[in-house]
Write an enzyme that holds these catalytic residues in place. Structure first.
Site, PDB file in Angstrom:
ATOM      1  N   LYS A  14      31.907  -6.981  14.252  1.00 32.42           N
ATOM      2  CA  LYS A  14      31.572  -6.235  15.588  1.00 32.42           C
ATOM      3  C   LYS A  14      32.231  -4.998  15.460  1.00 32.42           C
ATOM      4  CE  LYS A  14      36.461  -6.512  15.872  1.00 32.42           C
ATOM      5  NZ  LYS A  14      37.387  -5.440  15.789  1.00 32.42           N
ATOM      6  N   GLY A  41      38.378  -4.118   7.233  1.00 28.55           N
ATOM      7  CA  GLY A  41      37.735  -3.038   7.931  1.00 28.55           C
ATOM      8  C   GLY A  41      37.869  -2.947   9.359  1.00 28.55           C
ATOM      9  N   ASP A  50      39.865 -12.298  17.925  1.00 29.44           N
ATOM     10  CA  ASP A  50      38.595 -11.902  17.880  1.00 29.44           C
ATOM     11  C   ASP A  50      37.345 -13.038  17.410  1.00 29.44           C
ATOM     12  OD1 ASP A  50      39.066  -9.217  18.205  1.00 29.44           O
ATOM     13  OD2 ASP A  50      39.210  -8.710  15.995  1.00 29.44           O
TER      14      ASP A  50
HETATM   15  P1  ATP Z   1      41.690  -8.173  12.093  1.00 26.34           P
HETATM   16  O1  ATP Z   1      41.366  -7.269  12.705  1.00 26.34           O
HETATM   17  O2  ATP Z   1      41.562  -9.342  12.399  1.00 26.34           O
HETATM   18  O3  ATP Z   1      43.114  -8.141  11.158  1.00 26.34           O
HETATM   19  P2  ATP Z   1      39.852  -7.089  10.075  1.00 26.34           P
HETATM   20  O4  ATP Z   1      38.570  -7.151  10.452  1.00 26.34           O
HETATM   21  O5  ATP Z   1      40.501  -5.770   9.803  1.00 26.34           O
HETATM   22  O6  ATP Z   1      40.799  -8.032  10.779  1.00 26.34           O
HETATM   23  P3  ATP Z   1      39.307  -9.196   8.002  1.00 26.34           P
HETATM   24  O7  ATP Z   1      38.154  -8.723   7.066  1.00 26.34           O
HETATM   25  O8  ATP Z   1      38.980  -9.844   9.077  1.00 26.34           O
HETATM   26  O9  ATP Z   1      39.740  -7.599   8.495  1.00 26.34           O
HETATM   27  O10 ATP Z   1      40.423  -9.460   7.080  1.00 26.34           O
HETATM   28  C1  ATP Z   1      41.711  -9.101   7.247  1.00 26.34           C
HETATM   29  C2  ATP Z   1      42.721 -10.090   6.146  1.00 26.34           C
HETATM   30  O11 ATP Z   1      42.467 -11.433   6.455  1.00 26.34           O
HETATM   31  C3  ATP Z   1      42.099  -9.862   4.864  1.00 26.34           C
HETATM   32  O12 ATP Z   1      43.074  -8.968   4.296  1.00 26.34           O
HETATM   33  C4  ATP Z   1      42.620 -11.260   4.199  1.00 26.34           C
HETATM   34  O13 ATP Z   1      43.477 -11.244   3.661  1.00 26.34           O
HETATM   35  C5  ATP Z   1      42.639 -12.149   5.353  1.00 26.34           C
HETATM   36  N1  ATP Z   1      41.509 -13.249   5.515  1.00 26.34           N
HETATM   37  C6  ATP Z   1      41.618 -14.544   5.522  1.00 26.34           C
HETATM   38  N2  ATP Z   1      40.466 -15.301   5.582  1.00 26.34           N
HETATM   39  C7  ATP Z   1      39.381 -14.115   5.363  1.00 26.34           C
HETATM   40  C8  ATP Z   1      38.049 -14.225   5.254  1.00 26.34           C
HETATM   41  N3  ATP Z   1      37.360 -15.436   5.387  1.00 26.34           N
HETATM   42  N4  ATP Z   1      37.492 -13.244   5.193  1.00 26.34           N
HETATM   43  C9  ATP Z   1      38.098 -11.984   5.042  1.00 26.34           C
HETATM   44  N5  ATP Z   1      39.525 -11.919   5.070  1.00 26.34           N
HETATM   45  C10 ATP Z   1      40.171 -12.968   5.329  1.00 26.34           C
END
Ligand code: ATP
Length: 311
Positions: free
Chosen positions: A17, A106, A145
């Site tokens: 998203k 990200g 999310d």
């Molecule tokens: P958020 O905003 O929810 O923190 P994001 O979009 O910035 O998430 P994600 O790729 O969802 O980032 O990952 C955040 C952290 O969650 C990662 O650094 C990782 O340690 C942990 N994590 C746990 N499960 C997963 C998964 N299936 N894929 C990616 N990261 C995961």
């Protein structure tokens, strides 16, 4: 062929998203922030294959760097499968194969999309037949999310982002994502925001008491008007992410100089999302960023939420 054989392996897909609008309130007593978000699901996908198994295991591959993804019970897809099993009283397990297309850490909700896809896949694999509403409620327990990754399309999220109302959207929006080599921790970006908001000075932005999505953003989405969306898109976390990664500012300016309608940090960053006039303009932007040595992805939205695929 019996039904049991047909359901030995299930494939589900869920989207990443972009928060096209994100306003963050002050931290509550529990440390969480009330937010108002306009979400758009985009065509960077997470694929999850669920196979019947005795225990809970996961393997992770991807078109993005997956080295930061946990392979134990901390993986959000595994947590989702365990939660569903507990909820329906299922005493078996599942092997999950996750193929990631959303940059890790990200700000694009990749882990949440994995959880959403795992819920949908395991629900089908185990014949649980939960309603969308029940899956959403379970999803909200895994992360703010996750409900949106289940719903997809375009929606407004309030509370912690998990209280969703679908929003009307027409047409297609083309985005160019500039991906960073290293992720940003969401709690750290929120802490940065709280810190500079509490600093002295008349020009320091203060937290809105009641975060709300700016109505022209919803109008732009309804009308499929990329220019209006470009003029109104906003993310309160952009400044905080830029303070952590000042080099992102130059990339935003490069995109804007090259005609992007807006350049915002996606969620808590560090992925940058540039809105283009159309597909052609997005391709031109991609060429510019690639020439400057940046890794890019061209995606479009809105796209559907987590769903089963028949492959
Ligand atoms: P958020 O905003 O929810 O923190 P994001 O979009 O910035 O998430 P994600 O790729 O969802 O980032 O990952 C955040 C952290 O969650 C990662 O650094 C990782 O340690 C942990 N994590 C746990 N499960 C997963 C998964 N299936 N894929 C990616 N990261 C995961």
């Amino acid at each position: 062929m019996s039904e049991a054989v047909l359901l030995e392996r299930v494939h589900a897909r869920a989207p990443g998203k972009i928060n096209v609008f994100f306003e963050v309130g002050p931290p509550g007593a529990d440390g969480y922030h009330e937010v108002a978000s306009a979400y758009q699901a985009v065509s960077a996908y997470e694929d999850v294959w669920a196979t019947a198994s005795d225990g809970f295991t996961v393997e992770v591959t991807g078109t993005v760097d997956v080295s930061g993804v946990p392979l134990d019970d901390g993986n959000l897809a595994v947590r989702a499968a365990r939660l569903l099993a507990e909820h329906i009283g299922y005493d078996g397990g599942v092997h999950l194969r996750v193929h990631k297309g959303v940059p890790v850490a990200g700000g694009m909700g990749g882990g949440s999309a994995d959880a959403a896809a795992a819920l949908v896949a395991c629900d089908a694999l185990w014949g649980a037949g939960l309603s969308t509403h029940e899956l959403q409620r379970l999803g909200a327990r895994l992360g703010a999310d996750v409900p949106f990754a289940l719903l997809g399309g375009t929606a407004v999220g309030t509370g912690r982002g998990e209280q969703l109302s679908p929003a009307l959207a027409r047409g297609r929006f083309d985005w160019v994502l500039v991906i960073s080599d290293e992720g940003l921790s969401t709690p750290e970006v929120y802490a940065e925001l709280d810190e500079y908001r509490s600093g002295p000075g008349a020009h320091v932005p203060r937290a809105p008491a009641r975060p709300a999505v700016f109505p022209p953003v919803l109008q732009a989405l309804r009308q499929g008007d990329a220019r209006m969306l470009g003029a109104t898109a906003h993310n309160d976390l952009t400044d905080a992410a830029l303070r952590r990664r000042p080099e992102l500012d130059d990339i935003i300016n490069l995109g804007l100089d090259e005609g992007a309608l807006t350049g915002i940090v996606s969620g808590s960053g560090p992925t940058l999302a540039f809105l283009a006039d159309d597909e052609q303009a997005a391709l031109a932007l991609q060429v510019t960023f690639s020439a400057a040595g940046h890794q890019t992805l061209h995606v479009h939205g809105p796209v559907p939420g987590a769903h089963l695929l028949t492959s």
